[in-house]
Design an enzyme around this catalytic site. Structure first.
Site, short mmCIF file in Angstrom:
data_model
loop_
_atom_site.label_atom_id
_atom_site.label_comp_id
_atom_site.label_asym_id
_atom_site.label_seq_id
_atom_site.Cartn_x
_atom_site.Cartn_y
_atom_site.Cartn_z
N LYS A 1 74.79 12.25 23.18
CA LYS A 1 74.58 10.83 23.52
C LYS A 1 75.70 9.96 22.96
O LYS A 1 76.14 9.01 23.59
CB LYS A 1 73.21 10.35 23.00
CG LYS A 1 72.03 10.99 23.73
CD LYS A 1 72.09 10.78 25.25
CE LYS A 1 70.86 11.31 25.96
NZ LYS A 1 71.00 11.31 27.43
N LEU B 1 59.58 8.73 26.03
CA LEU B 1 58.53 8.85 27.03
C LEU B 1 58.32 10.31 27.39
O LEU B 1 59.22 11.13 27.25
CB LEU B 1 58.99 8.14 28.30
CG LEU B 1 58.64 6.66 28.35
CD1 LEU B 1 59.40 5.97 29.43
CD2 LEU B 1 57.15 6.52 28.59
N TYR C 1 69.00 7.79 24.24
CA TYR C 1 67.92 7.57 23.28
C TYR C 1 68.54 7.56 21.89
O TYR C 1 69.50 8.29 21.63
CB TYR C 1 66.87 8.69 23.39
CG TYR C 1 65.70 8.49 22.47
CD1 TYR C 1 64.81 7.43 22.67
CD2 TYR C 1 65.48 9.33 21.39
CE1 TYR C 1 63.73 7.23 21.82
CE2 TYR C 1 64.40 9.15 20.54
CZ TYR C 1 63.53 8.09 20.75
OH TYR C 1 62.48 7.89 19.90
N LEU D 1 70.82 12.55 34.68
CA LEU D 1 70.64 14.00 34.66
C LEU D 1 70.13 14.45 33.30
O LEU D 1 70.52 13.91 32.27
CB LEU D 1 71.97 14.71 34.92
CG LEU D 1 72.63 14.50 36.28
CD1 LEU D 1 73.94 15.27 36.33
CD2 LEU D 1 71.71 14.92 37.41
N ALA E 1 67.60 12.10 40.56
CA ALA E 1 66.69 11.13 41.18
C ALA E 1 65.25 11.60 41.32
O ALA E 1 64.40 10.82 41.72
CB ALA E 1 67.23 10.76 42.57
N SER E 2 64.97 12.86 41.04
CA SER E 2 63.69 13.42 41.47
C SER E 2 62.57 13.33 40.45
O SER E 2 61.42 13.58 40.79
CB SER E 2 63.90 14.89 41.83
OG SER E 2 64.40 15.59 40.72
N SER E 3 62.89 12.98 39.21
CA SER E 3 61.80 12.87 38.24
C SER E 3 62.20 11.95 37.09
O SER E 3 63.33 11.48 37.03
CB SER E 3 61.39 14.26 37.70
OG SER E 3 62.44 14.84 36.98
N TYR F 1 66.82 14.13 16.72
CA TYR F 1 67.51 13.61 17.89
C TYR F 1 68.92 13.10 17.56
O TYR F 1 69.90 13.75 17.88
CB TYR F 1 66.66 12.51 18.55
CG TYR F 1 67.05 12.34 20.01
CD1 TYR F 1 66.33 12.95 21.02
CD2 TYR F 1 68.19 11.61 20.36
CE1 TYR F 1 66.73 12.83 22.35
CE2 TYR F 1 68.58 11.48 21.68
CZ TYR F 1 67.84 12.08 22.66
OH TYR F 1 68.25 11.97 23.96
P1 NAD Z 1 63.86 14.69 33.89
O1 NAD Z 1 63.88 16.14 33.57
O2 NAD Z 1 62.58 14.07 34.29
O3 NAD Z 1 64.92 14.38 35.06
C1 NAD Z 1 66.13 15.08 35.14
C2 NAD Z 1 66.71 14.96 36.53
O4 NAD Z 1 67.98 15.64 36.57
C3 NAD Z 1 65.87 15.59 37.64
O5 NAD Z 1 65.94 14.76 38.78
C4 NAD Z 1 66.59 16.91 37.92
O6 NAD Z 1 66.43 17.40 39.24
C5 NAD Z 1 68.02 16.48 37.70
N1 NAD Z 1 68.94 17.58 37.42
C6 NAD Z 1 68.96 18.42 36.35
N2 NAD Z 1 69.98 19.29 36.47
C7 NAD Z 1 70.61 19.00 37.64
C8 NAD Z 1 71.73 19.53 38.31
N3 NAD Z 1 72.44 20.54 37.81
N4 NAD Z 1 72.07 18.98 39.49
C9 NAD Z 1 71.37 17.96 40.03
N5 NAD Z 1 70.32 17.40 39.42
C10 NAD Z 1 69.95 17.91 38.24
O7 NAD Z 1 64.49 13.97 32.61
P2 NAD Z 1 64.47 12.47 32.05
O8 NAD Z 1 63.69 12.47 30.79
O9 NAD Z 1 64.18 11.50 33.11
O10 NAD Z 1 65.99 12.33 31.60
C11 NAD Z 1 66.95 11.56 32.28
C12 NAD Z 1 67.89 10.92 31.27
O11 NAD Z 1 67.15 9.98 30.49
C13 NAD Z 1 68.50 11.91 30.28
O12 NAD Z 1 69.83 11.54 30.04
C14 NAD Z 1 67.68 11.70 29.04
O13 NAD Z 1 68.36 12.06 27.87
C15 NAD Z 1 67.45 10.21 29.13
N6 NAD Z 1 66.36 9.69 28.27
C16 NAD Z 1 65.12 10.24 28.27
C17 NAD Z 1 64.15 9.74 27.41
C18 NAD Z 1 62.76 10.33 27.37
O14 NAD Z 1 62.02 10.03 26.44
N7 NAD Z 1 62.37 11.13 28.34
C19 NAD Z 1 64.42 8.66 26.58
C20 NAD Z 1 65.68 8.08 26.64
C21 NAD Z 1 66.65 8.61 27.48
NA NA Z 2 65.66 11.53 35.74
#
Ligand code: NAD
Ligand code: NA
Length: 395
Positions: A242, A271, A223, A138, A48-50, A233
């Site tokens: 995925k 993103l 993704y 996550l 939830a944090s980022s 990817y």
């Molecule tokens: P991010 O790094 O911003 O967020 C990851 C989150 O997971 C954070 O809140 C972090 O604290 C938490 N986390 C990681 N390990 C943890 C653990 N062991 N215990 C508790 N919390 C934990 O990443 P994001 O890009 O927001 O990715 C989130 C999802 O979205 C992923 O599945 C990613 O593949 C997917 N996604 C991302 C994109 C992109 O372009 N960024 C595109 C499509 C899908």
């Molecule tokens: Na996230």
């Protein structure tokens, strides 16, 4: 203390806590400007944090009035440093949500552990009774299994090695990067960390504990991307993970049938996040994509993607809008053939000398800095940050 950004390669080594507050406030304002929607009222967000998880939580709390419990793995201030951006995002989110009368609980720890599942169950029982939605967001390079084994994910390709220009955020330059083919063990390990197994463990534990409300939904983020990025990817280790996540959605969907619930995968657009900046070569695609999408007026950041997901593709008048494979397609604009043709044309021309002119690498860099609380127009970075006041803040 005055805080200057410390970027190493494509990783931010520090954050600006006051800037993080401004970034969270911007996301809240964006959701409020988009207007309310009739969404779930009790939500658990894992990750939830980022990135997408934080944006989901903000869209649901400030768009649909949801009470939320958020799980994340973040560091507070210590003698090692100021703490992580996600640590402060959690705090600023909670403060803003509570100001509007919402429940907002932050659980900090390892979401892969049974101990965290039990903590979340206790918190749900105490604060929310049950949940109507579980968001699985996550992103991690490592998973500690119940038997103590540490499994690491890798970012590699499969088949032939792949190389291309990658982005060095620290020096704002392009560098050659390559992805080696993964071994079968590396593919398996990446699936263990980033596939669907842990998502399913969460939904099983929550259902057994009677924490899922009738009609509950769960969504995880994926993704796919255009064919030009498949070696990076979809056909890489992360793509296998995925694929596993998508298959797991079907298993969880079956499990939730007893409650009239459903499990979904939302395929999002590429993103800038902490996680994606780390994938070799992909950020160059992303910088070019951002330029093209902005030019055509269809650019979205994390918050716009998540607001649109919940307000119009999950909880809108048409209910859940999915494709024939039961995937919710938030990558619809990214994969528009006209957009992809424009990106491909630029990608074939990009060099370390012309990349700034061909794509929106300044925008990408700014987004990356803003993830860590830097380069927000409304923040006075010359003003000292009061460290001891920050130490008193609790998640
Ligand atoms: P991010 O790094 O911003 O967020 C990851 C989150 O997971 C954070 O809140 C972090 O604290 C938490 N986390 C990681 N390990 C943890 C653990 N062991 N215990 C508790 N919390 C934990 O990443 P994001 O890009 O927001 O990715 C989130 C999802 O979205 C992923 O599945 C990613 O593949 C997917 N996604 C991302 C994109 C992109 O372009 N960024 C595109 C499509 C899908
Ligand atoms: Na996230």
């Amino acid at each position: 203390m005055i805080i200057q950004p410390q970027i190493q390669g494509c990783v931010a080594r520090n954050c600006h806590p006051i800037g993080c507050r401004a970034a969270v406030a911007q996301q809240i304002a964006s959701v409020k400007a988009a207007g309310p929607f009739n969404g779930p009222k009790r939500v658990l967000v894992l990750g939830a944090s980022s990135g997408f998880g934080l944006a989901s939580r903000i869209a649901l709390a400030f768009g649909a009035g949801a009470d939320t419990i958020g799980v994340s793995f973040e560091r507070g201030p210590s003698d090692k440093g100021i703490g992580s951006a996600g640590w402060y995002n959690n705090i600023w989110f909670r403060q803003a949500a509570e100001q509007e009368g919402r429940i907002a609980v932050n659980l900090i720890g390892d979401a892969f552990s049974d101990a965290m599942r039990q903590q979340a169950i206790a918190s749900i029982r105490q604060q929310l009774g049950q949940v109507d939605l579980v968001v699985y967001s996550l992103a991690s390079g490592i998973r500690l299994l119940a038997d103590g084994t540490q499994v690491r994910s890798v970012l590699k390709t499969t088949g032939q090695p792949f190389s291309g220009w990658g982005l060095d955020l620290e020096h704002d330059s392009l560098v050659q990067q390559s992805l080696a083919p993964a071994t079968p063990e590396e593919i398996r390990d990446t699936v263990t960390v980033m596939g669907g197994e842990d998502w399913q463990l969460w939904l099983q534990a929550l259902q057994q504990a009677d924490c899922l409300a009738p009609g509950v939904q769960t969504v995880a983020y994926s993704y796919i991307g255009p064919e030009s990025t498949y070696p990076l990817y979809r056909d890489g280790t992360i793509g296998y993970a995925k694929e596993h996540l998508h298959a797991t959605a079907e298993a969880i969907n079956l499990q939730l049938a007893a409650l009239g619930g459903h499990a979904w995968v939302s395929v999002c657009k590429a993103l800038v996040t902490k996680a994606s900046a780390y994938i070799p070569v992909l950020p160059v695609y992303l910088g070019l994509l951002m330029g093209v999408m902005k030019e055509r007026g269809v650019h979205e950041g994390c918050i716009e993607q998540m607001q649109r997901l919940f307000a119009s593709k999950m909880y809108g008048p048409r209910g859940v809008v999915a494709d024939g494979n039961r995937l919710i397609r938030m990558d619809d604009h990214e994969l528009d053939p006209a957009i992809q043709a424009a990106v491909s044309a630029l990608w074939s021309k990009v060099t370390p000398d012309n990349f700034h002119a061909l794509g929106d690498f300044a925008g990408l860099r700014r987004d990356f800095m803003q993830l860590n609380g830097f380069e927000l127009a409304e923040v006075d970075y010359g003003a000292p940050v009061n460290e001891s006041a920050l130490t008193e803040l609790t998640p």
